[in-house]
Design a protein around this motif. Structure first.
Motif, mmCIF file in Angstrom:
data_model
loop_
_atom_site.group_PDB
_atom_site.id
_atom_site.type_symbol
_atom_site.label_atom_id
_atom_site.label_comp_id
_atom_site.label_asym_id
_atom_site.label_seq_id
_atom_site.Cartn_x
_atom_site.Cartn_y
_atom_site.Cartn_z
ATOM 1 N N ASN A 1 0.819 -1.214 0.000
ATOM 2 C CA ASN A 1 0.000 0.000 0.000
ATOM 3 C C ASN A 1 0.853 1.265 0.000
ATOM 4 O OD1 ASN A 1 0.976 0.035 2.585
ATOM 5 N ND2 ASN A 1 -1.008 0.210 3.595
ATOM 6 N N ASN B 1 -4.652 -2.615 -3.426
ATOM 7 C CA ASN B 1 -3.463 -1.795 -3.654
ATOM 8 C C ASN B 1 -2.606 -2.408 -4.749
ATOM 9 O OD1 ASN B 1 -3.184 0.467 -1.631
ATOM 10 N ND2 ASN B 1 -3.600 -1.228 -0.231
ATOM 11 N N ASN B 2 -1.885 -1.545 -5.447
ATOM 12 C CA ASN B 2 -0.812 -1.959 -6.328
ATOM 13 C C ASN B 2 -1.288 -3.009 -7.341
ATOM 14 O OD1 ASN B 2 1.816 -1.843 -7.276
ATOM 15 N ND2 ASN B 2 2.699 -3.011 -5.616
ATOM 16 N N TYR C 1 -4.909 -4.476 -6.996
ATOM 17 C CA TYR C 1 -5.909 -3.424 -6.841
ATOM 18 C C TYR C 1 -7.334 -3.956 -6.958
ATOM 19 C CZ TYR C 1 -8.208 1.103 -7.349
ATOM 20 O OH TYR C 1 -9.024 2.179 -7.170
#
Length: 332
Positions: A60, A233-234, A237
């Protein structure tokens, strides 16, 4: 800063001269500061450093941990003397609870251990009566881990997975050094452990929790263990997070494994929270019977937002807006 030459601070053992711009797996040279803040929750002055020895798919803070690749730029190198002087000034001005540590996070600050050592020396020179804190994924070499235990007063260690396959798939690195360092930390620095923790990712790390808990319990059943609900996240996602029931269930799994201090935070709700629904019903007439507006405003109201219909220009709390300062997961 000589520890950056022929760098072997983490288990990649790259051997590069980071002071001369050579890049290892972490891709960074000497420490660069991304952000600093006083944390009332932790009683710490938090220093976030760029760079990491992992490539976690769920990170994150990937714009910080994968620096400089994402193209975001930060404060840069801050000499330890300047960092400590600024910390002293901000701690003195902080209106919250007392600050008792300067805590380093990232990324993973183990790759900047020489910087932490110099900061510690500078704290003594300037008479800053705080300890050193560290949050790490535990991929340090044995020598670096021994120095971390010696240097740090408070340590958080994140065990991201137990099986080598899942750990490699998630982080890009083997798990054996992490488990070795977790055992060392419990054996040589048990009183310095704030928590050990794992992010619960459905279908990925949720199946690892029982093994991690059993491993920690075999070292010391009183070690605090925290489960953190995954948020998108990332690279992950669009991957789903855990439900509240799943987080509760996994805590029971940890207790069954022998741990005595287990807790969790963060989950994916399946409905509007009861407190928000109640507040929305109360605000419905205020917003002229507009259910969408009332529901939207209710999320602000439960944080303490006092003006409804919302009017930031007339709000008596506009200099300390609760709707922008609240981090909801801290209360869950």
């Amino acid at each position: 800063m000589e520890g950056y030459r022929e760098c072997r601070l983490c288990e990649w053992h790259c051997g590069v001269d980071r002071l001369q711009g050579e890049q290892g797996v972490c891709r960074v040279g000497r420490a660069e500061v991304a952000a600093t803040m006083c944390s009332a929750t932790l009683g710490s002055y938090i220093v976030t450093l760029t760079g990491c020895c992992y490539r976690c798919l769920h990170c994150n803070a990937y714009r910080i941990s994968q620096y400089p690749d994402p193209g975001w730029y930060y404060a840069g190198y801050v000499p330890p003397a300047h960092l400590v002087a600024e910390a002293k000034e901000r701690i003195a001005a902080f209106a919250g609870p007392s600050i008792h540590t300067i805590s380093f996070t990232g990324g993973d600050p183990i790759i900047h251990l020489p910087y932490l050592q110099e900061v510690a020396r500078e704290m003594k020179r300037q008479g800053l009566g705080c300890g050193i804190g560290l949050s790490t994924g535990g991929f340090a070499t044995e020598d670096a881990m021994a120095e971390i235990v010696r240097l740090c007063d408070v340590t958080t260690l994140e065990v991201k997975a137990f099986s080598d396959g899942v750990h490699r798939a998630l982080t890009g690195a083997p798990v054996a050094p992490v488990l070795r360092n977790a055992a060392y930390l419990v054996r040589e620095g048990r009183e310095k452990i704030r928590v050990m923790r794992t992010v619960v990712i459905p279908g990925m790390t949720d199946g690892e929790i029982a093994s991690i808990a059993g491993f920690i319990a075999s070292l010391d059943e009183t070690v605090p263990y925290r489960l953190i609900g995954f948020r998108p996240n990332n690279v992950l996602y669009y991957h789903p997070g855990p439900s509240r029931d799943e987080m509760e269930r996994l805590c029971e799994v940890c207790r069954d494994a022998g741990l005595t201090d287990v807790a969790w935070s963060g989950y994916y709700p399946e409905a509007v929270p009861d407190e928000v629904a109640t507040e929305a019903a109360r605000l419905r007439s205020t917003y002229g019977g507009d259910d969408a507006a009332a529901l939207t405003a209710a999320y602000a109201a439960v944080t303490g937002c006092p003006t409804h219909p919302r009017d930031c220009g007339a709000c008596p709390l506009r200099e300390r807006c609760p709707a922008t300062l609240r981090e909801p997961w801290r209360g869950r």
